[in-house]
Design an enzyme around this catalytic site. Structure first.
Site, PDB file in Angstrom:
ATOM      1  N   SER A 104      -5.123   2.680 -11.529  1.00  0.00           N
ATOM      2  CA  SER A 104      -5.886   1.890 -10.700  1.00  0.00           C
ATOM      3  C   SER A 104      -7.310   2.422 -10.897  1.00  0.00           C
ATOM      4  CB  SER A 104      -5.603   1.980  -9.151  1.00  0.00           C
ATOM      5  OG  SER A 104      -6.191   1.381  -8.393  1.00  0.00           O
ATOM      6  N   ASP A 133      -0.344  -8.641 -11.597  1.00  0.00           N
ATOM      7  CA  ASP A 133      -1.183  -7.885 -10.819  1.00  0.00           C
ATOM      8  C   ASP A 133      -2.060  -8.252 -10.177  1.00  0.00           C
ATOM      9  OD1 ASP A 133      -2.536  -5.668  -9.698  1.00  0.00           O
ATOM     10  OD2 ASP A 133      -2.514  -4.319 -11.432  1.00  0.00           O
ATOM     11  N   HIS A 173       1.058  -3.729  -8.768  1.00  0.00           N
ATOM     12  CA  HIS A 173      -0.176  -2.906  -9.042  1.00  0.00           C
ATOM     13  C   HIS A 173       0.310  -1.423  -9.476  1.00  0.00           C
ATOM     14  CE1 HIS A 173      -4.172  -1.896  -9.723  1.00  0.00           C
ATOM     15  NE2 HIS A 173      -4.136  -0.875  -8.570  1.00  0.00           N
TER      16      HIS A 173
END
Lengths: 266, 818, 114
Positions: free
Chosen positions: A95, A217, A245
């Protein structure tokens, strides 16, 4: 204070092996790698840490001006590597940490041999032709929710509001034992994360990199992964079957396989 | 009646038998979700709450029904936690209803694994948290407000405490500004103070660019806050009045960014700021005012004292400038051209350090460029109606105030004050006008005194005849002061004259009455005394003849006088007093004493003794004799003997004072503070020691020549004939050259002292140095210098101790007194 | 500079040094230097003190040295100091050689050119 202590660094695995660093994303801490690291400890020297403000990091080291952009977090990464005297590491960033890795690798390429970017996004906001997946009102709503402290932690709020904050059991019991995050820092981290724009930093990376893009996602959509792939030199893109995610949690096998394959071939 | 707390058995089986209903109508929402978020099942309660149809949800991903924040939270927090822990409880989330509104919920999620198949499902129970959330929001809001107000009150208490400790009005600014920033997050806080006299507000404290004052007729919120004495909000700021005892002293403006809402309780706090700061301001102003008044009255007293010490208007003007700068102003200028005193500036007093006799019309000014004051401006001030200082702009751009110097209902000049602090308002106009009045009176008094002295000088000139004896063996000094309040010429006189080659006569007399008649009588009496004295008949005889004289001069009757004759060779003093205060004698090494002998009544008296007596005594050299009229020793409310004691003390205190300034000093000292209702005469006769020459000369050969000329002149004045003078001067020069060459070895900072006296035909010459004698090599020429000295003088003594004294003595012919 | 204090001119084959004003400790050395640097060798040398108003021991020394210097040049020297004058009495007082003294310039020149 040392970076190792500040960032609650954990080193496991093979002492003599090459180093692989796992960097968690927004909302969690180093525990999120627990299903993945098993696959690396035999071969690698595995380095885990918490970003300042998350998990077991030293909250007192949080200075708003340092962490007003992702560069502050990238500096932390470089300080950890310098302190551990690590070079040519494999950096796995999830991320927002994917971009933190990009910034660190651009600043000191010699520290890094390869980057693995899990669900990266150089910019979450849409911008002209660029599709980040979020509009400004979306982000404002998120920030407002976080600012108002209504997400996630509200179960613990009532006693605090009533002037009785000395009941830590509420916080741990009701929320979780993992992914501890200071709410005030989390708000700031969210702001920095979701308002950042690191598109121009992608081209500064020289080491080979792997982009792991999940199916479906909502935070880092497929077209963002494509964008990163296009703009990151010497990169490969692998689209995982995993949804959401956090493939490192929802599909640790698939994620680990992809990383291993990349490391073997590069 | 049915007790609602007791289970009603008749109903239970009906509903609770149906698990389906229990699921669908449960008091919570219920969702079964596949790991990727796909909704597999949802109960009716959730549908009711959200307004979706079942088909809207089932088969779709639950994330799509969150708010954005919920979605991100789900991805970043909830999902990971479920993966790690298998369940989460009591987590707050937000759903988006079908109508777009937000549904606040609390959710419990459990991850269920199907044994064997490894299929997984998330079971979510959803509780409506709307009420709880709004309650929380309220609580949070209240708490934040409470905390905020608590903070504010603390800030205001700090402000009040700081305000309470200030002792200058301008110090009120900092606490208020701090309070504005801390309590109200004001971007800027400005304190305006109402001008004490004019209807304007000025910014208090130092602000970067000077903000122009705002008139009370301004439409802005500051002026309105003053008028209404209420908090006014406008133009991006909220203005609260500074109030004390119902009076508005100024305002405080709190500036806010656009869109900032100011709550009612904030307005109340701002009002409190205004009241608290206003009271502090009022207190400190009272304190300042008290301190200012005390300082001002002390300052006025000091001005009076300081000016009294100076004599003459020019000196007083300079003194005034020195007193005013820099305490009252940066620059002060006294201009006395307006009255009748133009030209007084030409008084010969040397300029003082702080003031300069500048031009004819300017008496004194302070440091800096001279201000030209235009005639028209002077006229304005001269008109005399100015009860406020006249503002002026100076050559250097400074602001100035022009004040009238008034005395005896006339404007006698102007006082200009420029620069801080005079022009910056700490002083009330009343004070400055008082100051100018005080100064004006002092200057005018000096001017009148100056005029008096002028009159006295003229009178003195007429009294002291040109044939006043000049003889080195005695000195006479006199002073005459006319009565100040009348300025009328009185009948006092003094006189000094040679009665023979070796005697001098002195007289002080007092004719009864004033004016022309008395003055005319005085003139005749003076001439008569002088004529009689020259007949060498002695003081008693002089008085007897004067009795006969006044028999034909009615205005001269009852005249009192003291007459004394001094034999300059022997020091024999003969004196007589006709109804006159006794002479005062000061001899070396004794205290002053009055000569009470030789007394008899006034001239022409029929009631007192007309048997004229005289007395005599021998004065040692160095004695001083004072004759005076009663005006000197008489003071209202004081016995005459007290006055005599004061005079004796005054003389005793001035033993070392040169005779030339002795009479002036005694007269000033005796008459200080007196109205001067009587005219006064004072005469001092000094019976000097032998005539003396003295000079201190820098040790330079180049100074020999001037000293020789000086000594030669002195010797010539004592009738020492030429050849002897040359020898004495040569001997002196040689001794000095020795001192310079061998005593100081050419060090020019040394001083050679030369003293010469002639007494009884004997010249004593002394040449002294304080150098360290270094014996020179014996050479022919050096021996020649000593030989010259030895041959030119009768005696030569060289005394070497600390320095060297060369003492030479020689008989001289034809000298005075020989 | 001594300006008017020292003037030197030739007269009847002699150098006449005329001194004026005061010769004392303050200026005697300057006078001596000026005279020695100005006066040329001549048949005779006259030092005329007629215009001197004051002469102290330094002045006497100056005279001494001038006379010595000229004599060393084999130049006959005479000093003019008017009888009865202050300077003459000083010279007398100190025992200046009477052979070197004359009362007037003419006498001096006459004697030197005889």
């Amino acid at each position: 204070m040392s970076a190792v202590a500040r960032n609650n660094v954990t080193v496991i695995g093979r002492d003599t092996g090459p180093a692989i660093v796992f960097s968690h994303g927004f909302g969690c801490d180093q525990h999120m790698w627990r299903f993945v690291t098993d696959r690396f400890v035999d071969e690698y020297r595995v380095v885990l840490f918490d970003h300042v403000g998350s998990g077991g990091s030293d909250l007192s080291a949080y200075r708003p001006e340092r962490y007003a952009s992702l560069h502050g977090y990238a500096e932390d990464v470089l300080e950890i590597l310098a302190e551990l005297d690590l070079r040519d590491v494999v950096f796995v960033g999830h991320s927002v940490s994917a971009m933190i890795g990009v910034l660190a690798a651009a600043a000191e390429p010699s520290r890094f041999s390869r980057l693995v970017l899990v669900g990266p996004s150089p910019r979450y906001l849409d911008d002209e032709d660029y599709r980040g997946g979020f509009t400004r009102p979306d982000i404002d709503e998120l920030l407002e929710s976080l600012d108002s402290n209504y997400l996630g932690w509200s179960a613990a709020m009532a006693p605090v509001i009533m002037g009785n904050p000395d009941r830590p059991e509420l916080g741990t019991e009701l929320v979780n034992s993992f992914c501890r995050t200071d709410p005030a820092i989390a708000r700031q981290f969210a702001r920095v994360t979701f308002l950042s724009d690191n598109r121009l930093d992608l081209s500064k990376v020289t080491v080979p990199s792997l982009i792991l893009q999940c199916t479906d996602d909502v935070i880092a959509p497929a077209e963002v992964g494509d964008y990163v792939h296009r703009n990151l030199p010497n990169s490969s893109l692998v689209v995982l079957k995993a949804t959401g995610h956090c493939p490192n949690l929802s599909a640790p096998e698939e994620t680990s396989d992809a990383i291993h394959a990349f490391l073997r071939n590069n | 009646m049915v007790d609602p707390l007791q289970p009603a058995e008749t109903f239970v089986p009906l509903l609770e038998e149906s698990a389906e209903d229990l699921y669908e109508r449960a008091p919570c929402g219920y969702l079964s979700v596949l790991p990727d978020g796909t909704v597999a099942r949802v109960n009716q309660t959730f549908l009711d709450w959200t307004g979706y149809r079942r088909a809207d949800l089932v088969g779709h991903r639950v994330q799509d029904f969150y708010t954005i924040g919920g979605r991100i939270f789900h991805e970043t927090h909830l999902g990971p936690l479920l993966h790690m822990q298998g369940e989460v409880r009591g987590v707050a989330l937000e759903f988006r209803r079908a109508d777009g509104s937000r549904l606040d919920i609390l959710v419990n999620v459990v991850l269920r694994r199907n044994q064997g198949t490894d299929s997984r499902v998330l079971r979510m129970t959803v509780f409506d948290a709307t009420d709880r959330r709004s309650y929380e929001r309220e609580l949070l809001g209240e708490r934040r407000r409470a905390e905020r107000n608590e903070d504010r009150i603390r800030v205001l208490q700090e402000m009040v405490a700081r305000c309470a400790s200030i002792d200058r009005a301008e110090d009120i600014v900092a606490p208020i500004v701090a309070a504005g920033a801390e309590a109200f997050e004001a971007t800027r806080t400005v304190v305006w103070l109402l001008h004490p006299r004019e209807p304007v507000l000025t910014v208090a404290g130092s602000t970067e660019p000077a903000t122009p004052p705002v008139g009370l007729d301004d439409a802005g919120p500051e002026a309105r806050a003053v008028h209404t004495a209420e908090v006014v909000g406008a133009d991006g700021r909220v203005v609260t009045p500074l109030v004390a005892d119902g009076r508005v002293l100024g305002t405080v403006s709190f500036y806010f960014p656009a869109g900032r809402q100011v709550a009612v309780d904030e307005v109340e706090l701002m009002r409190t700021v205004g009241r608290q700061a206003g009271q502090a301001l009022e207190r400190v102003r009272l304190h300042e005012e008290t301190a200012r008044r005390a300082w001002q009255s002390a300052f006025l007293a000091r001005v009076g004292r300081d000016l009294d010490e100076a004599v003459g208007p020019a000196d007083r003007a300079r003194r005034l400038v020195a007193v005013l700068v820099p305490e009252i102003a940066e620059y002060a200028q006294v201009d006395l051209a307006l009255g009748e005193v133009a030209g007084v500036a030409t008084t010969s007093s040397p300029p003082s350090a702080t003031g300069t006799a500048f031009a004819d019309d300017v008496i004194a000014r302070g440091p800096g460029e001279h201000w030209e004051i235009r005639d028209r401006v002077r006229e304005t001030v001269r008109a005399g109606t100015a009860d406020t200082p006249l503002p002026l702009a100076g050559p250097d751009g400074r602001q100035g105030l022009l004040l009238p110097l008034r005395a005896r209902n006339t404007v006698i000049g102007t006082l200009l004050l420029a620069g801080a602090p005079a022009t910056h308002g700490p002083f009330q106009q009343d004070f400055l006008l008082d100051l100018a009045d005080r100064a004006g009176l002092a200057l005018d008094n000096a001017r009148l005194a100056e005029q008096d002295r002028e009159v006295a000088r003229i009178l003195q000139r007429s009294l002291l005849v040109s044939e006043r004896p000049t003889d080195p063996r005695f000195h006479v000094a006199t002073v005459y002061r006319p009565a100040v309040d009348t300025l009328e010429v009185g009948g006092d006189w003094y006189d000094a004259f040679a009665t023979s080659a070796d005697s001098v006569g002195v007289v002080v007399g007092d004719v009864v009455g004033r004016g022309i008649r008395a003055a005319s009588a005085m003139g005749q009496l003076r001439s008569a005394v002088r004529a009689l004295a020259k007949a060498r008949c002695g003081p008693a005889a002089v008085l007897r003849h004067m009795d006969d004289f006044v028999a034909t001069l009615e205005a001269g009757q009852m005249t009192t006088l003291a007459y004394a004759e001094l034999a300059l060779d022997t020091g024999l003093l003969r004196y007589a007093c006709a109804g006159h205060p006794p002479p005062l004698l000061l001899s070396p090494d004794t205290t002053p004493r009055y000569l009470w002998d030789g007394r008899s009544g006034p001239l022409g008296t029929h009631t007192a003794s007309r048997t004229r007596r005289e007395a005599e005594l021998t004065l040692p050299r160095g004695s001083r004799l004072l004759l005076y009229t009663d005006g000197l020793v008489e003071r209202r409310g004081e016995r005459i003997d007290q006055g005599l004691d004061r005079l004796a003390e005054a003389l005793d205190a001035r033993r070392k004072t040169p005779i030339g300034s002795l009479t002036q000093e005694i007269s000033d000292g005796m008459l200080a503070g007196e109205g001067g209702h009587d005219d006064t005469c004072l005469l001092a006769l000094a019976f000097d020691g032998a005539p003396q020459f003295h000079a201190d000369v820098p040790a330079r050969m180049s100074r020999l020549s001037p000293l020789r000329a000086e000594l030669d002149g002195w010797l010539a004045a004592r009738q020492v004939p030429e050849p002897e003078r040359y020898g004495i001067v040569l001997a002196c020069s040689e001794a000095m050259a020795n001192a310079i060459e061998h005593g100081y070895q050419g060090d020019p900072s040394g001083i050679v002292s030369v003293t010469a006296t002639i007494d009884g035909g004997i010249l004593d010459l002394r040449v002294s140095d304080t150098g360290r004698w270094r014996a020179p090599r014996a050479t022919a020429h050096r021996g020649r210098g000593l030989a010259l000295m030895g041959r030119l003088m009768d005696d030569l003594v060289i005394d070497r101790g600390v320095g060297t004294n060369v003492l030479m003595r020689r008989q001289v012919r034809g000298t005075t007194g020989d | 500079m001594t300006d008017e204090r020292v003037t030197v001119r030739g007269e009847r084959g002699c150098e006449v040094v005329r001194l004026r004003g005061e010769i004392d400790h303050g200026n005697a050395e300057l006078v001596e230097r000026d005279v020695l640097s100005t006066a040329r060798t001549a048949a005779g040398m006259v030092i005329d003190l007629t215009g001197v108003t004051f002469l102290d021991s330094a002045g006497l020394r100056c005279l001494d040295r001038l006379v010595t210097a000229f004599r060393r040049r084999q130049t006959p020297v005479l000093v003019v100091a008017p009888d009865g004058g202050a300077v003459r009495s000083t010279l007398d007082l100190i025992g200046f050689l009477p052979d070197l003294l004359t009362g007037t310039l003419d006498d001096a020149l006459a004697e030197l050119t005889r």
